[in-house]
Design a protein around this motif. Structure first.
Motif, PDB file in Angstrom:
ATOM      1  N   PRO A  89       4.817 -10.694  -6.967  1.00 55.25           N
ATOM      2  CA  PRO A  89       4.687  -9.360  -7.872  1.00 55.25           C
ATOM      3  C   PRO A  89       3.691  -8.216  -6.591  1.00 55.25           C
ATOM      4  O   PRO A  89       3.625  -8.993  -5.468  1.00 55.25           O
ATOM      5  N   LEU A  90       3.659  -7.180  -6.970  1.00 52.40           N
ATOM      6  CA  LEU A  90       2.961  -6.323  -5.761  1.00 52.40           C
ATOM      7  C   LEU A  90       1.135  -6.641  -6.090  1.00 52.40           C
ATOM      8  O   LEU A  90       0.464  -6.389  -7.206  1.00 52.40           O
ATOM      9  N   VAL A 132       8.055   8.106   0.894  1.00 50.37           N
ATOM     10  CA  VAL A 132       6.613   8.367   0.477  1.00 50.37           C
ATOM     11  C   VAL A 132       5.186   9.449   1.842  1.00 50.37           C
ATOM     12  O   VAL A 132       4.896   9.683   1.261  1.00 50.37           O
ATOM     13  N   ALA A 133       5.243   8.468   3.160  1.00 49.17           N
ATOM     14  CA  ALA A 133       4.864   9.377   3.932  1.00 49.17           C
ATOM     15  C   ALA A 133       5.382  10.727   4.316  1.00 49.17           C
ATOM     16  O   ALA A 133       4.070  12.048   4.475  1.00 49.17           O
ATOM     17  N   ASP A 134       6.513  10.786   4.380  1.00 46.44           N
ATOM     18  CA  ASP A 134       7.340  12.758   4.435  1.00 46.44           C
ATOM     19  C   ASP A 134       6.899  13.315   2.728  1.00 46.44           C
ATOM     20  O   ASP A 134       7.588  14.597   3.003  1.00 46.44           O
ATOM     21  N   GLY A 135       5.889  12.483   1.705  1.00 48.24           N
ATOM     22  CA  GLY A 135       5.965  13.510   0.632  1.00 48.24           C
ATOM     23  C   GLY A 135       7.815  14.295  -0.009  1.00 48.24           C
ATOM     24  O   GLY A 135       7.714  14.542  -0.963  1.00 48.24           O
ATOM     25  N   ARG A 136       8.309  12.701   0.059  1.00 51.52           N
ATOM     26  CA  ARG A 136      10.025  13.224  -0.284  1.00 51.52           C
ATOM     27  C   ARG A 136      10.301  12.116  -1.490  1.00 51.52           C
ATOM     28  O   ARG A 136      11.322  12.173  -1.843  1.00 51.52           O
ATOM     29  N   MET A 137       9.059  11.856  -2.572  1.00 52.25           N
ATOM     30  CA  MET A 137       9.353  10.294  -3.143  1.00 52.25           C
ATOM     31  C   MET A 137       7.597  10.538  -3.790  1.00 52.25           C
ATOM     32  O   MET A 137       6.685  10.019  -3.541  1.00 52.25           O
ATOM     33  N   PRO A 138       7.871  10.442  -5.476  1.00 51.15           N
ATOM     34  CA  PRO A 138       6.461   9.880  -5.983  1.00 51.15           C
ATOM     35  C   PRO A 138       5.676   8.948  -5.737  1.00 51.15           C
ATOM     36  O   PRO A 138       6.899   7.305  -5.458  1.00 51.15           O
ATOM     37  N   PRO A 139       4.890   8.294  -4.692  1.00 49.52           N
ATOM     38  CA  PRO A 139       4.418   7.127  -4.939  1.00 49.52           C
ATOM     39  C   PRO A 139       4.759   6.062  -5.530  1.00 49.52           C
ATOM     40  O   PRO A 139       4.817   4.897  -6.097  1.00 49.52           O
ATOM     41  N   PRO A 140       4.431   6.521  -7.589  1.00 48.59           N
ATOM     42  CA  PRO A 140       4.571   5.519  -8.757  1.00 48.59           C
ATOM     43  C   PRO A 140       6.362   5.550  -8.680  1.00 48.59           C
ATOM     44  O   PRO A 140       6.369   4.067  -8.859  1.00 48.59           O
ATOM     45  N   GLU A 141       6.793   6.277  -8.495  1.00 49.90           N
ATOM     46  CA  GLU A 141       8.492   6.224  -7.842  1.00 49.90           C
ATOM     47  C   GLU A 141       8.465   5.376  -7.427  1.00 49.90           C
ATOM     48  O   GLU A 141       9.908   4.222  -7.205  1.00 49.90           O
ATOM     49  N   ALA A 142       7.805   4.768  -6.127  1.00 49.33           N
ATOM     50  CA  ALA A 142       7.838   3.932  -4.702  1.00 49.33           C
ATOM     51  C   ALA A 142       7.913   2.957  -5.224  1.00 49.33           C
ATOM     52  O   ALA A 142       9.082   2.034  -4.929  1.00 49.33           O
ATOM     53  N   SER A 143       6.981   2.738  -5.725  1.00 49.23           N
ATOM     54  CA  SER A 143       6.416   1.472  -5.903  1.00 49.23           C
ATOM     55  C   SER A 143       7.525   0.744  -6.915  1.00 49.23           C
ATOM     56  O   SER A 143       7.364  -0.549  -7.904  1.00 49.23           O
ATOM     57  N   ARG A 144       7.719   1.670  -8.364  1.00 44.20           N
ATOM     58  CA  ARG A 144       8.626   1.066  -9.602  1.00 44.20           C
ATOM     59  C   ARG A 144       9.762   0.544  -8.793  1.00 44.20           C
ATOM     60  O   ARG A 144      10.932  -0.823  -8.576  1.00 44.20           O
ATOM     61  N   ARG A 145      10.488   0.838  -6.968  1.00 47.31           N
ATOM     62  CA  ARG A 145      12.085   0.668  -6.649  1.00 47.31           C
ATOM     63  C   ARG A 145      11.352  -0.274  -5.829  1.00 47.31           C
ATOM     64  O   ARG A 145      12.884  -0.965  -5.634  1.00 47.31           O
ATOM     65  N   ILE A 155      -3.748  -1.955  -8.261  1.00 42.98           N
ATOM     66  CA  ILE A 155      -4.650  -1.454  -9.552  1.00 42.98           C
ATOM     67  C   ILE A 155      -3.592  -0.040  -9.101  1.00 42.98           C
ATOM     68  O   ILE A 155      -2.921   0.524  -7.966  1.00 42.98           O
ATOM     69  N   ALA A 156      -3.250   0.773  -9.972  1.00 38.09           N
ATOM     70  CA  ALA A 156      -1.901   1.816 -10.325  1.00 38.09           C
ATOM     71  C   ALA A 156      -3.158   2.972  -9.978  1.00 38.09           C
ATOM     72  O   ALA A 156      -4.034   3.022 -10.384  1.00 38.09           O
ATOM     73  N   ARG A 157      -2.411   3.720  -9.299  1.00 38.29           N
ATOM     74  CA  ARG A 157      -1.812   4.999  -9.178  1.00 38.29           C
ATOM     75  C   ARG A 157      -2.672   6.535  -9.701  1.00 38.29           C
ATOM     76  O   ARG A 157      -3.900   6.911  -9.660  1.00 38.29           O
ATOM     77  N   GLN A 158      -2.658   6.139 -10.999  1.00 35.71           N
ATOM     78  CA  GLN A 158      -3.041   7.564 -11.530  1.00 35.71           C
ATOM     79  C   GLN A 158      -4.172   6.701 -12.968  1.00 35.71           C
ATOM     80  O   GLN A 158      -4.551   7.227 -13.571  1.00 35.71           O
ATOM     81  N   ARG A 159      -4.731   5.291 -12.614  1.00 34.88           N
ATOM     82  CA  ARG A 159      -5.950   4.759 -13.148  1.00 34.88           C
ATOM     83  C   ARG A 159      -6.315   4.499 -12.202  1.00 34.88           C
ATOM     84  O   ARG A 159      -7.511   3.632 -12.266  1.00 34.88           O
ATOM     85  N   ASN A 160      -6.545   5.169 -10.512  1.00 36.08           N
ATOM     86  CA  ASN A 160      -7.495   4.708  -9.435  1.00 36.08           C
ATOM     87  C   ASN A 160      -8.410   5.090  -9.990  1.00 36.08           C
ATOM     88  O   ASN A 160      -9.970   3.758  -9.911  1.00 36.08           O
ATOM     89  N   LEU A 202       0.879  -1.481  -0.388  1.00 30.04           N
ATOM     90  CA  LEU A 202       0.053   0.244   0.289  1.00 30.04           C
ATOM     91  C   LEU A 202       0.955   1.406  -0.113  1.00 30.04           C
ATOM     92  O   LEU A 202       0.421   1.830   0.977  1.00 30.04           O
ATOM     93  N   ILE A 203       1.807   1.097  -1.281  1.00 32.14           N
ATOM     94  CA  ILE A 203       1.982   2.095  -1.156  1.00 32.14           C
ATOM     95  C   ILE A 203       2.759   3.534  -2.836  1.00 32.14           C
ATOM     96  O   ILE A 203       2.946   4.496  -2.377  1.00 32.14           O
ATOM     97  N   GLU A 204       0.758   2.874  -3.204  1.00 30.19           N
ATOM     98  CA  GLU A 204       0.256   3.933  -3.537  1.00 30.19           C
ATOM     99  C   GLU A 204      -1.096   4.566  -3.389  1.00 30.19           C
ATOM    100  O   GLU A 204      -1.749   5.135  -4.211  1.00 30.19           O
ATOM    101  N   GLU A 205      -0.911   4.986  -2.579  1.00 27.66           N
ATOM    102  CA  GLU A 205      -2.445   5.482  -1.680  1.00 27.66           C
ATOM    103  C   GLU A 205      -2.347   6.252  -0.516  1.00 27.66           C
ATOM    104  O   GLU A 205      -2.418   6.692   0.541  1.00 27.66           O
ATOM    105  N   PRO A 206      -1.015   7.306  -1.117  1.00 26.67           N
ATOM    106  CA  PRO A 206      -1.255   8.269   0.196  1.00 26.67           C
ATOM    107  C   PRO A 206      -1.957   9.615   0.471  1.00 26.67           C
ATOM    108  O   PRO A 206      -1.588   9.813   1.451  1.00 26.67           O
TER     109      PRO A 206
END
Length: 309
Positions: free
Chosen positions: A283-284, A261-274, A298-303, A227-231
């Motif tokens: 698989p995630l 991600v919690a601190d707003g220092r990384m975009p969630p899509p980048e975090a899920s890629r890493r 469920i991809a964040r940009q298409r939620n 749950l890293i893309e649910e900021p």
């Protein structure tokens, strides 16, 4: 998300040899940006002796680094000695106990404690009952959709709520050991074969597709809940902490991604890629959170469209 969101490292569900177990937590103490660490055996009481000799040193190291330590109960109690062990935790040395089985609740009554994800808390009424018993925090079951999470938070604001945010999802636990039987052994004479699979033993369909993992008497998902893309969801739902369940990967790096991600220092899509690079073994997935099949992503940009990547 903001930095008000805390991170909890859940108990290690797998069997690791004593030195590996100790060194893992020493590194967590020194390097991981987590606020709370839950220690102890949750899956199989036969594994307890693997950690007993180093438990005091691990607790000391974690607390010296400023982390809160909680002690987990077993998720399934079937023997008298296991019931006695549960009671001994309740009468322990002052650390908060995390109840993962209802058998622990009577011993913990009117004492501050927390509730782990193995206890089925599916509505606000259940959360209120647990709060009256002394629970100060509840890690909700990982299969709950966000709508249910929000309703529980609204109806029981007196309890801090936590989400199972990373790790293979615990699906079932049994008095029998399928892991031992899969390797030609019995539960009573397992010879701890589960330590051969420090990240779980894959279970495949007849067509060869992995869909579950065995961990001793426990059955886990093949996919890794993330749950890293649910900021925007997490805090608005009334969640105060995210739980990271240890897997056989760099958990310091995993916790750092969630912290960023919690601190707003990384975009969630980048975090899920890493995250996929750090833990490529599974698989995630985040389907449960979105009211879909648990193994879906469920991809964040298409939620907003409800589409699946």
């Amino acid at each position: 998300m903001t930095s008000a969101l805390k991170l909890t490292l859940g108990p290690l569900l797998y069997l690791w040899q004593t030195e590996r177990w100790r060194d893992f937590y020493f590194r967590i103490a020194d390097e991981a940006p987590v606020d709370t660490v839950v220690l102890g055996e949750t899956v199989c009481s036969k594994r307890l002796h693997f950690m007993e000799s180093e438990m005091a040193a691990v607790v000391e190291r974690l607390e010296a680094s400023g982390k809160e330590v909680r002690i987990s109960t077993l998720a399934l109690v079937t023997l008298d000695r296991e019931a006695k062990y549960q009671r001994s935790l309740a009468d322990g040395d002052g650390h908060l106990v995390e109840a993962n089985d209802l058998s622990a609740l009577q011993a913990l009554k009117n004492r501050h404690h927390t509730i782990g994800p193995f206890v089925n808390v599916y509505n606000g009424a259940s959360a209120k009952v647990l709060a009256r018993n002394g629970a100060t925090a509840i890690c909700l079951p990982p299969e709950l959709p966000s709508a249910s999470i929000g309703e529980i938070a609204k109806s029981c604001p007196e309890v801090a709520l936590e989400l199972f945010a990373f790790g293979r999802v615990p699906l079932a636990i049994s008095a029998r050991c399928a892991h031992a039987r899969s390797k030609g052994r019995t539960k009573d004479n397992c010879q701890f074969v589960c330590d051969e699979d420090p990240d779980g033993l894959p279970v495949r369909t007849l067509s060869g597709q992995p869909f579950l993992a065995l961990n001793g008497v426990q059955t886990l998902s093949h996919s890794c809940q993330a749950l890293i893309e649910e900021p925007t969801d997490t805090l608005s739902l009334g969640i105060s902490s995210l739980r990271l369940s240890p897997q056989a990967c760099d958990m310091v790096a995993v916790s750092d991604l969630f912290r960023r991600v919690a601190d707003g220092r990384m975009p969630p899509p980048e975090a899920s890629r890493r995250l996929r690079e750090i833990y490529p073994e599974a698989p995630l997935s985040n389907g449960f959170h979105h009211g879909r099949a648990g193994a879906e992503w469920i991809a964040r940009q298409r939620n907003m469209e409800g589409s699946v990547q």
